[in-house]
Design an enzyme around this catalytic site. Structure first.
Site, PDB file in Angstrom:
ATOM      1  N   LYS A  97      48.313  39.539  25.046  1.00 15.76           N
ATOM      2  CA  LYS A  97      48.816  38.187  25.382  1.00 15.76           C
ATOM      3  C   LYS A  97      50.325  38.114  25.162  1.00 15.76           C
ATOM      4  O   LYS A  97      50.838  37.205  24.527  1.00 15.76           O
ATOM      5  CB  LYS A  97      48.065  37.123  24.582  1.00 15.76           C
ATOM      6  CG  LYS A  97      46.565  37.165  24.841  1.00 15.76           C
ATOM      7  CD  LYS A  97      45.810  36.112  24.084  1.00 15.76           C
ATOM      8  CE  LYS A  97      44.322  36.165  24.356  1.00 15.76           C
ATOM      9  NZ  LYS A  97      43.637  37.361  23.802  1.00 15.76           N
TER      10      LYS A  97
HETATM   11  P1  OMP Z   1      34.249  38.286  21.568  1.00 17.75           P
HETATM   12  O1  OMP Z   1      34.266  36.829  21.330  1.00 17.75           O
HETATM   13  O2  OMP Z   1      33.972  39.088  20.334  1.00 17.75           O
HETATM   14  O3  OMP Z   1      33.369  38.677  22.720  1.00 17.75           O
HETATM   15  O4  OMP Z   1      35.744  38.731  21.966  1.00 17.75           O
HETATM   16  C1  OMP Z   1      36.516  38.055  22.888  1.00 17.75           C
HETATM   17  C2  OMP Z   1      37.786  38.821  23.158  1.00 17.75           C
HETATM   18  O5  OMP Z   1      38.448  38.252  24.284  1.00 17.75           O
HETATM   19  C3  OMP Z   1      38.805  38.803  22.037  1.00 17.75           C
HETATM   20  O6  OMP Z   1      39.550  40.008  22.057  1.00 17.75           O
HETATM   21  C4  OMP Z   1      39.688  37.637  22.383  1.00 17.75           C
HETATM   22  O7  OMP Z   1      40.987  37.759  21.853  1.00 17.75           O
HETATM   23  C5  OMP Z   1      39.717  37.733  23.907  1.00 17.75           C
HETATM   24  N1  OMP Z   1      39.947  36.466  24.641  1.00 17.75           N
HETATM   25  C6  OMP Z   1      39.193  35.356  24.339  1.00 17.75           C
HETATM   26  O8  OMP Z   1      38.263  35.386  23.535  1.00 17.75           O
HETATM   27  N2  OMP Z   1      39.474  34.169  24.977  1.00 17.75           N
HETATM   28  C7  OMP Z   1      40.439  34.060  25.914  1.00 17.75           C
HETATM   29  O9  OMP Z   1      40.620  32.991  26.480  1.00 17.75           O
HETATM   30  C8  OMP Z   1      41.178  35.185  26.252  1.00 17.75           C
HETATM   31  C9  OMP Z   1      40.873  36.390  25.672  1.00 17.75           C
HETATM   32  C10 OMP Z   1      41.487  37.589  26.274  1.00 17.75           C
HETATM   33  O10 OMP Z   1      42.613  37.461  26.773  1.00 17.75           O
HETATM   34  O11 OMP Z   1      40.844  38.602  26.422  1.00 17.75           O
END
Ligand code: OMP
Length: 285
Positions: A97
């Site tokens: 990000k």
């Molecule tokens: P889990 O919730 O464990 O499946 O992980 C979600 C992953 O996606 C993490 O690495 C977050 O930082 C990322 N993420 C989000 O959860 N929400 C967003 O809106 C954007 C991201 C991202 O950019 O990947």
């Protein structure tokens, strides 16, 4: 081969839109892995080996490696190199990000694409076009721009309606639509430059996903939020799939990588990944 082409090939080969999130948290790793010299890498390696046939990408969130300092970054690089050497057909996304004033973004881009060598990166559009351009100009890489994020606080700014004319916003773009829709339109415009933009849209906001998909029939969305964040998979697919039943990279981290905390963690991760891939594919057939 550019990022989009690489993605399309692996989506076809593995018949999958699932992306496994490699976000290893030392406090959650199985005890036998913690005893090893490079626990983050060893954990990732086991997950990668078990899920390589089930995914369209791996996404590593930089925070989980930065948190461990130099040793963490070394293991991030080693993880990326491992995928590149063993499974070069699978793209790796760095979730960082990033974005800053132009010359600083240039350094972030160097870190991601030259030092780490990833295929794509997540970037934050808050600073505007000149902060994104140093990434965009790497035409073969995927630039994944935050649009509507999955977290509850995403509404603080992203849902604000752009009602008034202020500062340098020209009157013609002032409209009663929310900021995330304006960002989506900007992303679509920036994508006309090199065709290498994607967008992040959280699975926790399917109605918003629907509205963004209506703006762009074919742009690929990175969709986090399935599993631990409670996102709605069925609606995500119903509203997000393109006509070709593709156009989504569905990221799942914790619900897969921590399916078990025992010796069988990678096997259980595989089982979860199979379940999710198949569930997703039910909507693609
Ligand atoms: P889990 O919730 O464990 O499946 O992980 C979600 C992953 O996606 C993490 O690495 C977050 O930082 C990322 N993420 C989000 O959860 N929400 C967003 O809106 C954007 C991201 C991202 O950019 O990947």
């Amino acid at each position: 081969m550019n990022f989009q082409q690489k993605l399309q090939e692996i989506v076809k080969k593995n018949n999958s839109l699932l992306c496994v999130g490699l976000d290893p948290d030392l406090s959650k790793l199985p005890p036998h892995i913690l005893k090893l010299d490079e626990p983050l890498f060893e954990f990732n390696k086991a997950i990668i080996d078990e899920t390589k046939d089930l995914v369209c990408a791996f996404k590593a969130n930089s925070a989980f490696y930065e948190a461990e300092g130099v040793r963490g970054i070394e293991q991030l690089k080693k993880t990326i190199q491992y995928v590149q050497k063993q499974y070069p057909e699978i793209p790796v996304i760095l979730d960082a990000k990033r974005a800053d004033i132009g010359n600083t973004s240039e350094q972030y881009a160097k870190y991601a694409f030259y030092f780490l060598g990833v295929d794509a990166i997540t970037v934050n559009p808050y600073l505007g076009f000149d902060s994104i351009e140093p990434f965009l100009k790497r035409k073969d890489k995927g630039i994944i721009i935050l649009c509507k994020t999955s977290n509850p606080g995403s509404s603080d700014f992203q849902d604000i309606h752009l009602g008034g004319v202020s500062g340098r916003i020209p009157r013609e773009i002032s409209s009663p639509e929310p900021l995330y829709m304006f960002v989506a339109k900007k992303n679509i415009e920036w994508n006309t430059i090199y065709g290498n933009c994607l967008m992040v849209v959280g699975a926790t906001y399917p109605e918003e996903l629907k509205k963004i998909r209506e703006l762009t029939p074919d742009m690929t969305f990175l969709v986090p939020g399935i599993g631990s964040q409670g996102g709605n998979l069925e609606q995500t697919l119903k509203f997000g799939l393109t006509e070709e039943k593709s156009g989504l990279i569905i990221n799942v981290g914790r619900a897969i990588i921590y399916a078990s905390n025992g010796n069988d963690f990678s096997q259980k991760a595989k089982e979860e990944a199979i379940k999710l891939r198949d569930l997703i594919n039910q909507f693609r057939n």
